[in-house]
Design a protein around this motif. Structure first.
Motif, PDB file in Angstrom:
ATOM      1  N   GLY A 274       0.723  -1.168   0.071  1.00 44.08           N
ATOM      2  CA  GLY A 274       0.132  -0.042  -0.034  1.00 44.08           C
ATOM      3  C   GLY A 274       0.741   1.241   0.081  1.00 44.08           C
ATOM      4  O   GLY A 274       0.386   2.383  -0.325  1.00 44.08           O
ATOM      5  N   CYS A 275       2.156   0.984   0.476  1.00 49.02           N
ATOM      6  CA  CYS A 275       3.046   2.617   0.671  1.00 49.02           C
ATOM      7  C   CYS A 275       4.181   2.349  -0.662  1.00 49.02           C
ATOM      8  O   CYS A 275       4.493   0.958  -0.645  1.00 49.02           O
TER       9      CYS A 275
ATOM     10  N   ILE B  97      -7.198   0.705   1.417  1.00 50.29           N
ATOM     11  CA  ILE B  97      -6.500  -0.417   1.299  1.00 50.29           C
ATOM     12  C   ILE B  97      -6.651  -1.093   2.438  1.00 50.29           C
ATOM     13  O   ILE B  97      -6.772  -0.607   3.723  1.00 50.29           O
ATOM     14  N   VAL B  98      -7.042  -2.421   2.507  1.00 45.98           N
ATOM     15  CA  VAL B  98      -7.557  -3.083   3.675  1.00 45.98           C
ATOM     16  C   VAL B  98      -6.703  -4.407   3.908  1.00 45.98           C
ATOM     17  O   VAL B  98      -6.432  -5.082   2.890  1.00 45.98           O
ATOM     18  N   MET B  99      -6.388  -4.508   5.094  1.00 51.90           N
ATOM     19  CA  MET B  99      -5.339  -5.419   5.701  1.00 51.90           C
ATOM     20  C   MET B  99      -6.207  -6.327   6.404  1.00 51.90           C
ATOM     21  O   MET B  99      -6.699  -5.991   7.379  1.00 51.90           O
TER      22      MET B  99
ATOM     23  N   GLN C 112      -5.758  -5.856   0.348  1.00 53.99           N
ATOM     24  CA  GLN C 112      -6.465  -5.646  -0.681  1.00 53.99           C
ATOM     25  C   GLN C 112      -6.129  -4.190  -1.107  1.00 53.99           C
ATOM     26  O   GLN C 112      -6.547  -3.249  -0.343  1.00 53.99           O
ATOM     27  N   THR C 113      -5.720  -3.948  -2.276  1.00 57.18           N
ATOM     28  CA  THR C 113      -5.087  -2.491  -2.533  1.00 57.18           C
ATOM     29  C   THR C 113      -6.169  -1.818  -3.652  1.00 57.18           C
ATOM     30  O   THR C 113      -5.932  -0.767  -3.550  1.00 57.18           O
ATOM     31  N   ASN C 114      -6.966  -2.722  -4.300  1.00 55.36           N
ATOM     32  CA  ASN C 114      -7.986  -1.769  -4.985  1.00 55.36           C
ATOM     33  C   ASN C 114      -9.228  -2.691  -5.353  1.00 55.36           C
ATOM     34  O   ASN C 114      -9.400  -3.986  -4.613  1.00 55.36           O
TER      35      ASN C 114
END
Ligand code: ADP
Ligand code: MG
Length: 383
Positions: A295-296, A338-340, A381-383
């Motif tokens: 995500g970064c 962005i979901v971890m 989950q990035t997108n």
């Protein structure tokens, strides 16, 4: 640390890591990408990190002969958890640079010391009282009031050694529960905070005192274990600014070299504004920072490697082609955070289905036994 690398440690140098869990594993992976060797020191055989490290020493942390050999083989040392005995870490620090400094450990592994330190920086925490007996608990509950939360002073994690105290709870059995779960004879009684949510922010700080915070995130827990992290936190920009100010103050105040996570309670006040209270500090990579891997621009693990090897900090911009500020100023409907999500216990057996989801990044820690609530992996989950 008394020993500071005067020079940059170049790729090819060896990073020593105390601890062999998933955090150490992900430090190793980030270090390897930059060309560093790694040497894991931990008591477990077949640890998650040992599968990927260049070398592993399987030893108790207080085996000084093994620490001597370890120190002679590494160029710098870091650790993956703060509940480690401080004495062996202080011993190592006389021989090789240890970052963050062991004095940071002393503060972060003792909840009372930690809260006193935070308050000394004029950063707010929940009201608290130190407890060392049933008698002090009985007096303290009068000051703190109901509801409160009793936590063992040391060695707690994932909610272990904690009891919520309401006026229905018998103080003697609460005291017994907390001391039995962790073996600790000291505790802290904290005011129970009715928070709107929990957030965290990770600050990184280099040997020459430059610092940078990762975006603030929101954390959702289940049974006291982190379930999901939403990044960036869906909170007003002013709250993000306040969180970074707090984390920067703490990083400076504690003399951080490395990374440190600040866990926060987000409290909504009567006027509708948010207030942040610091819950606890973790002077190491944090579960709520795993989203940064994809995500970064720079992950929390790479940032740690950069800090302890004397390299410049990496960008903490989102990998999305949008700045954090632009992102936060978008209407909520257009934001795609962005979901971890942690894969806890048997959830890891669902690994295969995540592979075919677009924008889903699977991370498995290669731990042998599946146990309920055990952190086995995570997905970003990035997108
Ligand atoms: P651990 O070391 O187990 O992570 P924490 O102090 O972070 O210990 O507590 C675990 C969780 O318990 C927190 O994330 C929060 O959900 C809850 N909690 C802890 N302290 C308080 C408090 N003072 N008021 C309300 N909830 C709390
Ligand atoms: Mg915590």
């Amino acid at each position: 640390s008394s020993i500071r690398p005067s020079l940059v440690l170049p790729p090819g140098s060896t990073i020593g890591i105390l601890g062999g869990g998933q955090l150490a594993r992900m430090i190793v992976i980030a270090a390897a990408q930059l060309g560093y060797k790694t040497h894991v020191f931990c008591p477990e055989s077949d640890s998650s990190a040992s599968h990927v490290a260049t070398e592993t020493t399987k030893s108790n942390y207080n085996n000084y002969a093994n620490l001597d050999i370890f120190a002679s083989k590494v160029d710098v040392v870091t650790y993956e958890f703060e509940n480690i005995m401080v004495e062996p870490v202080e011993y190592l620090a006389k021989k090789v640079g240890v970052f963050p400094d062991p004095k940071v450990l002393r503060i972060c592994q003792d909840r009372v010391q930690e809260k006193r330190f935070i308050q000394s920086l004029d950063v707010p925490t929940a009201a608290f009282e130190p407890i060392d007996s049933l008698d002090t608990l009985k007096t303290a509950i009068q000051k703190v009031g109901y509801p409160a939360i009793l936590k063992s002073n040391t060695m707690g994690y994932d909610g272990k050694g904690q009891v919520k105290i309401t006026d229905q709870v018998d103080l003697e059995s609460a005291w017994k529960k907390v001391t039995n779960e962790t073996g600790a004879q000291r505790a802290i009684l904290e005011q129970y905070i009715e928070f709107e949510g929990e957030s965290s922010v990770i600050v990184a700080r280099t040997i020459d005192s430059t610092e940078l915070c990762f975006p603030l995130v929101t954390n959702k827990h289940r049974n006291h274990i982190l379930r999901q992290t939403i990044a960036p936190a869906p909170l007003p920009p002013a709250v993000h600014a306040q969180a970074k100010e707090i984390a920067t103050k703490i990083g400076k105040g504690i003399g951080l070299v490395g990374i440190l996570a600040v866990e926060l309670f987000v409290v909504k006040q009567a006027d509708g504004n948010y207030k942040l209270l610091v819950n606890e500090l973790a002077p190491r990579p944090h579960n709520s920072g795993h989203w940064t891997i994809e995500g970064c621009v720079t992950s929390q693990f790479e940032q740690l490697v950069r800090c302890i090897c004397g390299l410049p900090l990496g960008s903490v911009d989102l990998m999305k082609r949008i700045t954090e500020k632009e992102y936060l100023e978008q209407p909520a409907a257009q934001q795609h955070p962005i979901v971890m999500t942690n894969l806890l216990g048997a959830e890891v057996e669902t690994w295969e289905k995540h592979l075919s989801i677009k924008g889903c990044h699977l991370h498995i820690y290669a731990k042998g036994d599946i146990k309920e609530g055990r952190k086995m992996g995570h997905i970003n989950q990035t997108n």
